[in-house]
Design a protein around this motif. Structure first.
Motif, short mmCIF file in Angstrom:
data_model
loop_
_atom_site.label_atom_id
_atom_site.label_comp_id
_atom_site.label_asym_id
_atom_site.label_seq_id
_atom_site.Cartn_x
_atom_site.Cartn_y
_atom_site.Cartn_z
N UNK A 1 0.86 -1.18 0.00
CA UNK A 1 0.00 0.00 0.00
C UNK A 1 0.89 1.23 0.00
N UNK A 2 0.72 2.08 -1.00
CA UNK A 2 1.56 3.27 -1.13
C UNK A 2 0.69 4.51 -1.02
N UNK A 3 1.00 5.37 -0.06
CA UNK A 3 0.24 6.62 0.12
C UNK A 3 0.46 7.51 -1.10
N UNK A 4 -0.54 8.37 -1.43
CA UNK A 4 -0.39 9.25 -2.59
C UNK A 4 0.91 10.04 -2.51
N UNK A 5 1.65 10.01 -3.61
CA UNK A 5 2.87 10.83 -3.70
C UNK A 5 4.08 10.25 -2.99
N UNK A 6 3.95 9.11 -2.36
CA UNK A 6 5.10 8.58 -1.59
C UNK A 6 6.09 7.86 -2.51
N UNK A 7 7.35 8.33 -2.47
CA UNK A 7 8.41 7.64 -3.22
C UNK A 7 9.02 6.57 -2.33
N UNK A 8 9.37 5.47 -2.95
CA UNK A 8 9.96 4.38 -2.16
C UNK A 8 11.33 4.02 -2.72
N UNK A 9 12.27 3.89 -1.80
CA UNK A 9 13.63 3.45 -2.13
C UNK A 9 13.86 2.08 -1.52
N UNK A 10 14.79 1.31 -2.10
CA UNK A 10 15.14 0.05 -1.46
C UNK A 10 15.52 0.30 0.01
N UNK A 11 15.11 -0.61 0.87
CA UNK A 11 15.31 -0.58 2.33
C UNK A 11 14.33 0.31 3.08
N UNK A 12 13.46 1.02 2.37
CA UNK A 12 12.38 1.74 3.06
C UNK A 12 11.40 0.71 3.64
N UNK A 13 10.69 1.12 4.67
CA UNK A 13 9.69 0.24 5.27
C UNK A 13 8.33 0.54 4.64
N UNK A 14 7.66 -0.53 4.18
CA UNK A 14 6.38 -0.35 3.47
C UNK A 14 5.30 -1.26 4.07
N UNK A 15 4.03 -0.81 4.03
CA UNK A 15 2.95 -1.69 4.50
C UNK A 15 2.63 -2.77 3.46
N UNK A 16 2.62 -4.01 3.91
CA UNK A 16 2.39 -5.16 3.03
C UNK A 16 1.17 -5.92 3.54
N UNK A 17 0.22 -6.16 2.65
CA UNK A 17 -0.99 -6.90 3.03
C UNK A 17 -0.94 -8.26 2.32
N UNK A 18 -0.83 -9.35 3.05
CA UNK A 18 -0.81 -10.66 2.39
C UNK A 18 -2.16 -10.94 1.71
N UNK A 19 -2.12 -11.44 0.50
CA UNK A 19 -3.37 -11.76 -0.20
C UNK A 19 -4.16 -12.82 0.55
N UNK A 20 -3.45 -13.70 1.27
CA UNK A 20 -4.18 -14.75 1.97
C UNK A 20 -5.19 -14.18 2.94
N UNK A 21 -4.89 -13.02 3.52
CA UNK A 21 -5.86 -12.38 4.44
C UNK A 21 -7.06 -11.86 3.67
N UNK A 22 -6.79 -11.35 2.48
CA UNK A 22 -7.87 -10.73 1.71
C UNK A 22 -8.71 -11.78 0.99
N UNK A 23 -8.19 -12.99 0.92
CA UNK A 23 -8.92 -14.05 0.21
C UNK A 23 -9.67 -14.94 1.20
N UNK A 24 -9.84 -14.47 2.43
CA UNK A 24 -10.57 -15.31 3.40
C UNK A 24 -11.72 -14.52 4.00
#
Ligand code: AMP
Ligand code: MG
Length: 405
Positions: free
Chosen positions: A382-405
């Protein structure tokens, strides 16, 4: 609710979700189903236990039940009873032990169990070890569940361990919500069905099978998918019929601004469009409205957009309609192994991603028409509007397994 079909702007994703959930109709009717058929159903009432579990003190080991105080007089005692699991024992005669097996009731009077590996039995007598603690290896009545304990919460989608829990307190049936009926319509003159030969200008309908499968995974009853031509009258007729048959309508495609996009005008003719254009990428043309009283979720046609908007926007609405209370999976904060330097300035992005050896990678082609990204992904970043991401930045990750249940 704001009528915004002519508003050029977009609705923020969090606001769109809030509005969707507010617009959710009341819960579905309750029915009773056998526990063995309740997997994936939504529990309609909390379940309190009518019994204690375990219902009686029982042995956690194969061994010997004894009275610890009896050992003061000596460590060799006669075996007076044989108590397998399932037997109702006699009180333990003082100065004796009972042979017990795992799960067997503790005979009244006994206050410890010694495991058989620590004992020597010969000629009806047992040699007992030193250092036996009071209560050792006894599973006490009620240590798992007490009478009246709530063992299952209302609004949970029942998992295998929940069914085990219900069975452990003796319930044969559970009150669940009726299955949500969802009519699924795909739109587009260009759509061919898998198995048919493609004529020039045609593509295969991938949204139909994909969204039908997503609905099935949520435990919905899917009516369709039915394919609709890009035709105003046919679209109105199909929507009117779907509104009669289903609790909610899901469409894909035909919800954008072109002359061949017939969903929005048809919904406006038969009901209302209550929300359109959400600040989400992929998936901006997502629409929400009503056909008569039946809610309609209009997903975009591009397959990746359709996939993401189903999971992020349609799923919470459908879960709420099903009577579920908790459906949001956790977002994990993880380390990016990718660069994202041209973010969308206005829209929240959901990048198709994977967790590999503790870091997050994204699929190189994030185009909304590229379904390979979704097929490759195990999760979404999930990337907030306008947020640039570089390697080693911390990002929110949602596993699909949660969304598929
Ligand atoms: P639309 O929203 O109808 O303009 O569709 C946007 C894009 O998605 C177009 O390229 C369509 O051909 C494509 N599309 C629409 N519906 C489907 C579908 N069911 N399966 C695969 N692609 C689709
Ligand atoms: Mg179309």
């Amino acid at each position: 609710m704001t009528h915004c079909s002519h508003t050029p702007g977009m609705i923020r994703l969090d606001q769109a979700l809030e509005r969707l959930l507010q617009a959710c109709p009341d819960c579905l009717e309750v029915e009773f189903v056998p526990v063995t058929q309740a997997l994936g159903r939504v529990l309609a009432e909390e379940v309190a236990s009518p019994i204690a579990v375990p219902a009686y003190d029982n042995s956690a080991m194969d061994g010997y039940a004894l009275r610890v105080a009896d050992l003061a007089a000596g460590r060799r005692l006669p075996v007076a009873q044989w108590i397998p699991a399932g037997k109702n024992p006699e009180p333990l005669a003082s100065g004796s032990v009972a042979r017990v097996f795992t799960g067997a009731p503790i005979p009244p009077g006994a206050d410890a169990v010694v495991m058989q590996e620590r004992c020597v039995e010969a000629d009806g007598m047992v040699e007992l070890p030193e250092g036996i603690a009071l209560g050792e290896h006894i599973r006490c009545a009620g240590e798992d569940v007490q009478v009246g304990d709530v063992v299952l919460q209302e609004g949970v989608r029942l998992r295998p361990q929940d069914l085990g829990m219900a069975a452990s307190v003796g319930l044969a049936e559970l009150p669940v919500r009726r299955r949500l009926k969802v009519a699924l319509l795909t739109t587009g003159d260009e759509l061919a069905q898998p198995g048919e030969a493609l004529r020039p200008g045609q593509i295969y309908d991938s949204n139909g099978p994909m969204i039908a499968a997503l609905l099935a995974q949520l435990g919905c009853e899917c009516i369709g998918p039915r394919g609709l031509p890009d035709d105003a009258a046919a679209t109105r007729a199909a929507l009117a019929q779907a509104a009669e048959e289903a609790d909610v309508i899901v469409t894909t495609g035909g919800v954008s601004v072109g002359e061949e996009d017939h969903i929005r005008p048809a919904v406006e003719a038969l009901g209302s469009i209550d929300m359109w254009r959400v600040a989400i990428k992929p998936g901006k043309p997502f629409a929400f409205g009503r056909v008569g009283d039946t809610p309609l979720l209009g997903l975009p046609g591009n397959p990746s957009s359709s996939f993401v908007t189903f999971l992020i926007l349609a799923r919470p609405f459908l879960c709420r309609m099903q009577g579920r209370h908790a459906w949001a999976g956790p977002e994990f904060l993880l380390t990016a192994a990718f660069k994202h330097d041209r973010p969308d300035p206005k829209r929240e992005e959901f990048l198709r991603a994977r967790l590999t050896q503790g870091v997050v990678e994204i699929y190189p082609h994030q185009g909304s028409g590229v379904l390979s990204s979704a097929a490759w992904a195990h999760g979404l970043v999930r990337v907030a509007p306008g947020r640039k991401i570089q390697p080693r930045d911390v990002v929110p990750y949602i596993p699909l397994s949660h969304l598929l249940s």
